[in-house]
Motif scaffolding. Structure first.
Motif, PDB file in Angstrom:
ATOM      1  N   VAL A 138       0.824  -1.200   0.000  1.00 49.33           N
ATOM      2  CA  VAL A 138       0.000   0.000   0.000  1.00 49.33           C
ATOM      3  C   VAL A 138       0.862   1.256   0.000  1.00 49.33           C
ATOM      4  CG1 VAL A 138      -0.292   0.395   2.498  1.00 49.33           C
ATOM      5  CG2 VAL A 138      -2.155   0.923   0.923  1.00 49.33           C
ATOM      6  N   LEU A 139       2.050   1.182   0.589  1.00 51.81           N
ATOM      7  CA  LEU A 139       2.958   2.332   0.577  1.00 51.81           C
ATOM      8  C   LEU A 139       3.277   2.745  -0.848  1.00 51.81           C
ATOM      9  CD1 LEU A 139       4.936   4.338   1.854  1.00 51.81           C
ATOM     10  CD2 LEU A 139       6.635   2.501   1.894  1.00 51.81           C
ATOM     11  N   TRP A 140       3.651   1.755  -1.671  1.00 48.83           N
ATOM     12  CA  TRP A 140       4.000   2.092  -3.050  1.00 48.83           C
ATOM     13  C   TRP A 140       2.767   2.432  -3.887  1.00 48.83           C
ATOM     14  CZ3 TRP A 140       8.618   3.535  -4.108  1.00 48.83           C
ATOM     15  CH2 TRP A 140       9.671   3.064  -3.332  1.00 48.83           C
ATOM     16  N   LEU A 141       1.626   1.843  -3.558  1.00 48.10           N
ATOM     17  CA  LEU A 141       0.399   2.206  -4.276  1.00 48.10           C
ATOM     18  C   LEU A 141       0.011   3.662  -3.981  1.00 48.10           C
ATOM     19  CD1 LEU A 141      -1.692  -1.067  -3.813  1.00 48.10           C
ATOM     20  CD2 LEU A 141      -0.614  -0.223  -5.916  1.00 48.10           C
ATOM     21  N   VAL A 142       0.231   4.095  -2.735  1.00 46.99           N
ATOM     22  CA  VAL A 142      -0.050   5.492  -2.386  1.00 46.99           C
ATOM     23  C   VAL A 142       0.901   6.423  -3.138  1.00 46.99           C
ATOM     24  CG1 VAL A 142       0.062   7.189  -0.522  1.00 46.99           C
ATOM     25  CG2 VAL A 142      -1.046   4.979  -0.133  1.00 46.99           C
ATOM     26  N   ILE A 143       2.173   6.035  -3.228  1.00 48.55           N
ATOM     27  CA  ILE A 143       3.136   6.844  -3.983  1.00 48.55           C
ATOM     28  C   ILE A 143       2.743   6.897  -5.447  1.00 48.55           C
ATOM     29  CG2 ILE A 143       5.534   6.967  -4.761  1.00 48.55           C
ATOM     30  CD1 ILE A 143       6.334   5.737  -2.068  1.00 48.55           C
ATOM     31  N   ASN A 144       2.323   5.760  -6.010  1.00 47.01           N
ATOM     32  CA  ASN A 144       1.863   5.743  -7.405  1.00 47.01           C
ATOM     33  C   ASN A 144       0.616   6.589  -7.592  1.00 47.01           C
ATOM     34  OD1 ASN A 144       3.859   4.094  -8.511  1.00 47.01           O
ATOM     35  ND2 ASN A 144       2.826   2.227  -7.869  1.00 47.01           N
ATOM     36  N   LEU A 145      -0.235   6.615  -6.559  1.00 40.57           N
ATOM     37  CA  LEU A 145      -1.420   7.469  -6.626  1.00 40.57           C
ATOM     38  C   LEU A 145      -1.017   8.934  -6.756  1.00 40.57           C
ATOM     39  CD1 LEU A 145      -4.489   7.884  -6.414  1.00 40.57           C
ATOM     40  CD2 LEU A 145      -4.225   7.880  -3.920  1.00 40.57           C
ATOM     41  N   GLY A 146       0.015   9.312  -6.011  1.00 41.42           N
ATOM     42  CA  GLY A 146       0.508  10.679  -6.105  1.00 41.42           C
ATOM     43  C   GLY A 146       1.023  11.023  -7.481  1.00 41.42           C
ATOM     44  N   THR A 147       1.762  10.104  -8.098  1.00 43.21           N
ATOM     45  CA  THR A 147       2.266  10.372  -9.450  1.00 43.21           C
ATOM     46  C   THR A 147       1.121  10.398 -10.461  1.00 43.21           C
ATOM     47  OG1 THR A 147       2.677   8.007  -9.877  1.00 43.21           O
ATOM     48  CG2 THR A 147       4.472   9.280  -8.906  1.00 43.21           C
ATOM     49  N   ALA A 148       0.093   9.574 -10.217  1.00 44.48           N
ATOM     50  CA  ALA A 148      -1.070   9.590 -11.112  1.00 44.48           C
ATOM     51  C   ALA A 148      -1.812  10.920 -11.013  1.00 44.48           C
ATOM     52  CB  ALA A 148      -2.002   8.432 -10.768  1.00 44.48           C
ATOM     53  N   MET A 149      -1.900  11.460  -9.799  1.00 42.11           N
ATOM     54  CA  MET A 149      -2.543  12.763  -9.620  1.00 42.11           C
ATOM     55  C   MET A 149      -1.759  13.857 -10.339  1.00 42.11           C
ATOM     56  SD  MET A 149      -5.302  12.282  -7.837  1.00 42.11           S
ATOM     57  CE  MET A 149      -5.694  13.898  -7.158  1.00 42.11           C
ATOM     58  N   LEU A 150      -0.432  13.746 -10.301  1.00 43.86           N
ATOM     59  CA  LEU A 150       0.392  14.717 -11.011  1.00 43.86           C
ATOM     60  C   LEU A 150       0.149  14.638 -12.513  1.00 43.86           C
ATOM     61  CD1 LEU A 150       2.628  16.854 -10.861  1.00 43.86           C
ATOM     62  CD2 LEU A 150       4.307  15.003 -10.951  1.00 43.86           C
ATOM     63  N   ALA A 151       0.058  13.400 -13.031  1.00 39.80           N
ATOM     64  CA  ALA A 151      -0.232  13.232 -14.457  1.00 39.80           C
ATOM     65  C   ALA A 151      -1.609  13.788 -14.802  1.00 39.80           C
ATOM     66  CB  ALA A 151      -0.144  11.747 -14.822  1.00 39.80           C
ATOM     67  N   ALA A 152      -2.575  13.581 -13.892  1.00 42.17           N
ATOM     68  CA  ALA A 152      -3.921  14.117 -14.126  1.00 42.17           C
ATOM     69  C   ALA A 152      -3.905  15.644 -14.161  1.00 42.17           C
ATOM     70  CB  ALA A 152      -4.868  13.621 -13.036  1.00 42.17           C
ATOM     71  N   ALA A 153      -3.032  16.241 -13.328  1.00 47.84           N
ATOM     72  CA  ALA A 153      -2.914  17.703 -13.331  1.00 47.84           C
ATOM     73  C   ALA A 153      -2.384  18.203 -14.671  1.00 47.84           C
ATOM     74  CB  ALA A 153      -1.995  18.151 -12.200  1.00 47.84           C
ATOM     75  N   VAL A 154      -1.460  17.447 -15.268  1.00 48.41           N
ATOM     76  CA  VAL A 154      -0.946  17.814 -16.587  1.00 48.41           C
ATOM     77  C   VAL A 154      -2.069  17.754 -17.616  1.00 48.41           C
ATOM     78  CG1 VAL A 154       0.634  17.137 -18.440  1.00 48.41           C
ATOM     79  CG2 VAL A 154       1.407  17.073 -16.061  1.00 48.41           C
ATOM     80  N   VAL A 155      -2.868  16.702 -17.554  1.00 49.82           N
ATOM     81  CA  VAL A 155      -3.999  16.572 -18.479  1.00 49.82           C
ATOM     82  C   VAL A 155      -4.969  17.736 -18.298  1.00 49.82           C
ATOM     83  CG1 VAL A 155      -5.993  15.152 -19.121  1.00 49.82           C
ATOM     84  CG2 VAL A 155      -3.786  14.068 -18.600  1.00 49.82           C
ATOM     85  N   GLY A 156      -5.165  18.159 -17.041  1.00 52.28           N
ATOM     86  CA  GLY A 156      -6.090  19.252 -16.767  1.00 52.28           C
ATOM     87  C   GLY A 156      -5.700  20.562 -17.429  1.00 52.28           C
ATOM     88  N   LEU A 157      -4.415  20.723 -17.732  1.00 50.07           N
ATOM     89  CA  LEU A 157      -3.965  21.948 -18.407  1.00 50.07           C
ATOM     90  C   LEU A 157      -4.543  22.072 -19.813  1.00 50.07           C
ATOM     91  CD1 LEU A 157      -0.175  21.903 -17.380  1.00 50.07           C
ATOM     92  CD2 LEU A 157      -2.012  23.282 -16.364  1.00 50.07           C
ATOM     93  N   PHE A 158      -4.974  20.930 -20.357  1.00 45.32           N
ATOM     94  CA  PHE A 158      -5.441  20.923 -21.743  1.00 45.32           C
ATOM     95  C   PHE A 158      -6.899  20.499 -21.844  1.00 45.32           C
ATOM     96  CE2 PHE A 158      -0.888  20.063 -21.686  1.00 45.32           C
ATOM     97  CZ  PHE A 158      -0.397  20.984 -22.613  1.00 45.32           C
ATOM     98  N   GLU A 159      -7.657  20.790 -20.794  1.00 47.15           N
ATOM     99  CA  GLU A 159      -9.048  20.343 -20.797  1.00 47.15           C
ATOM    100  C   GLU A 159      -9.865  21.003 -21.909  1.00 47.15           C
ATOM    101  OE1 GLU A 159     -10.926  21.265 -17.143  1.00 47.15           O
ATOM    102  OE2 GLU A 159     -10.043  23.257 -16.962  1.00 47.15           O
ATOM    103  N   THR A 160      -9.493  22.225 -22.281  1.00 42.18           N
ATOM    104  CA  THR A 160     -10.228  22.905 -23.360  1.00 42.18           C
ATOM    105  C   THR A 160     -10.042  22.161 -24.673  1.00 42.18           C
ATOM    106  OG1 THR A 160      -9.915  25.053 -22.287  1.00 42.18           O
ATOM    107  CG2 THR A 160     -10.511  25.069 -24.625  1.00 42.18           C
TER     108      THR A 160
END
Length: 466
Positions: free
Chosen positions: A301-323
């Protein structure tokens, strides 16, 4: 015919299948006998087994039934069985034994195997077991426990044969035959100087084939591989592999002989380290099916939580181009392919580089060459994939700009994957951080974030969303 000339008794192998594994029906028969209280029947079934197979039997037995099995076959549980047992299974059984029983088992073993049993015990239990040992055994084990974990000092055996260099072959033979307390399992005899520093080795076969009058110094091999007592066990395994060693002397900081390591110990280490690196890349912990569930969950679960954080960062990048995504929904369907292909390419590079670091193939002298090599491979792979995906997109969607953007994004992300797959583990290794533990998370973050950013950024520049 003497007693020693008698043939070995044949071992009944009907309990084993074609792959030398215990048959399920045999395991059930043993456990049924234990459950019905028929200890004599259980013992009769288990007695013909090799110690390694008895250890396997305990590993195949459900955890709540192991204590009953141990009680039924107590007299068959000798040190050899515990030495072959899985660490977690052994800990369960050791916890159920008294300090005197553990001490009796440890006294039967070579020092390295005894240390493996005692080192993971609670400090209070450990002290109690040590007090129950003979003074000589206690001193040897306490010395071993003073060395770092996974070092040559923990791995080595104290039981060895060492003779002075001024002896003759006859002196050595008389010494071996006249001292019953000497170890009986050895392949090499170590030759030492007056300061007990190793100066050479003599194969046992050479001693047996050489006339008694010949000086041992005249038949010994002076070239030898010495293992520092504080060397990491992985480095020890690499030396054995590189120089095809059967055994090697272990020396203290002063160069004095303090023990030896044999190839049977190293084979276990090679297997353990190789599996450990693969499991660490996935964040799966030890990966042992006998590991307690709570410990496994905590590790994963420790590494899954860390991966969750990186996934959120990737989602933030996607959010820059939502338009752009809102205007051209096809981008959302395709962008996952860019990051996925980059992740696969990064994993390939990462696996090769981590292995190269672990086996000392990748050093500071060839790091630049490795970076250039992986860049060229990533460029070639990226061009092939980019062209294929670009042309496929043009033919399927009839959209030339989309095909060009898609192909370029695949190419660029493959380059990112290739470079990050080599630079991240190399950098972590230079910082004395195990690259097998942390690299995968960072490589995934790079390929996801830059993959999305490249694809969606190029799409925005090409006006695909307008």
């Amino acid at each position: 015919m003497s007693e020693t000339d008698l043939p070995e008794p044949e071992i009944d192998t009907t309990q084993l299948d074609a792959d030398d594994r215990l048959k399920p029906e045999f395991v059930r028969a043993v456990l049924d006998a234990v459950d019905t209280g028929d200890a004599e029947a259980a013992r009769a079934l288990v007695e013909p087994l090799h110690p390694a197979d008895i250890a396997d039997l305990f590993e195949l037995t459900p955890r709540d039934s192991r204590a009953a099995l141990a009680t039924a076959i107590t007299d068959l549980l000798d040190g050899d069985v515990f030495a072959e047992m899985n660490d977690y299974v052994r800990e369960d059984l050791i916890d159920a034994l008294s300090a005197t029983q553990v001490a009796d088992i440890a006294s039967e073993l070579d020092t390295d195997d005894a240390v493996a049993i005692i080192e993971d015990m609670e400090p209070a239990d450990q002290r109690e077991v040590l007090r129950a040992l003979d003074p000589d055994d206690r001193a040897a084990i306490e010395e071993a426990l003073s060395y770092p974990e996974e070092s040559a000092g923990r791995l080595m055996q104290r039981e060895l044969i060492a003779v002075p260099e001024h002896w003759s072959v006859g002196d050595v033979l008389d010494y071996l035959r006249g001292h019953d307390e000497l170890t009986t399992d050895f392949w090499e005899i170590f030759v030492v100087d007056p300061a007990h520093k190793p100066v050479g080795t003599v194969a046992l076969s050479w001693v047996l084939r050489t006339p008694r009058s010949i000086a041992i110094a005249d038949v010994m091999k002076r070239e030898q591989t010495l293992i520092p007592v504080d060397m990491d066990q992985e480095e020890v395994a690499l030396r054995f592999q590189k120089y095809a060693l059967i055994s090697a002397a272990v020396v203290d900081p002063g160069g004095r002989l303090v023990g030896m390591i044999t190839v049977d110990d190293v084979v276990h280490i090679i297997s353990e380290e190789a599996g450990e690196d693969i499991l660490r890349l996935s964040g799966a912990g030890d990966g042992d099916i006998n590991e307690p569930i709570a410990l496994t969950v905590r590790t994963r679960v420790l590494w899954l939580v860390i991966n969750l954080g990186t996934a959120m960062l990737a989602a933030a990048v996607v959010g820059l181009f939502e338009t752009e995504i809102a205007k051209f929904a096809l981008l959302a369907a395709l962008m996952g392919i860019v990051s996925g292909m980059g992740g696969n390419a990064g994993t390939q590079t990462l696996a090769v580089v981590v292995r190269a670091i672990a086996t000392n193939q990748l050093t500071s002298s060839n790091t630049v060459w490795m970076i250039v090599r992986e860049f060229r491979i990533a460029l070639a792979n990226g061009m092939v994939l980019g062209v294929l995906i670009g042309l496929g997109t043009i033919l399927f969607y009839h959209n030339v700009p989309l095909g060009i953007v898609f192909g370029l994004a695949i190419l660029i992300n493959n380059l990112v994957a290739g470079l990050s797959g080599v630079l991240i583990p190399v950098t972590l290794d230079r910082l004395d951080v195990d690259p097998a533990v942390s690299s995968a998370v960072f490589v995934t973050m790079m390929t996801d974030c830059l993959g999305f950013f490249t694809f969606l950024g190029l799409a925005a520049l090409a006006g695909l969303g307008s």
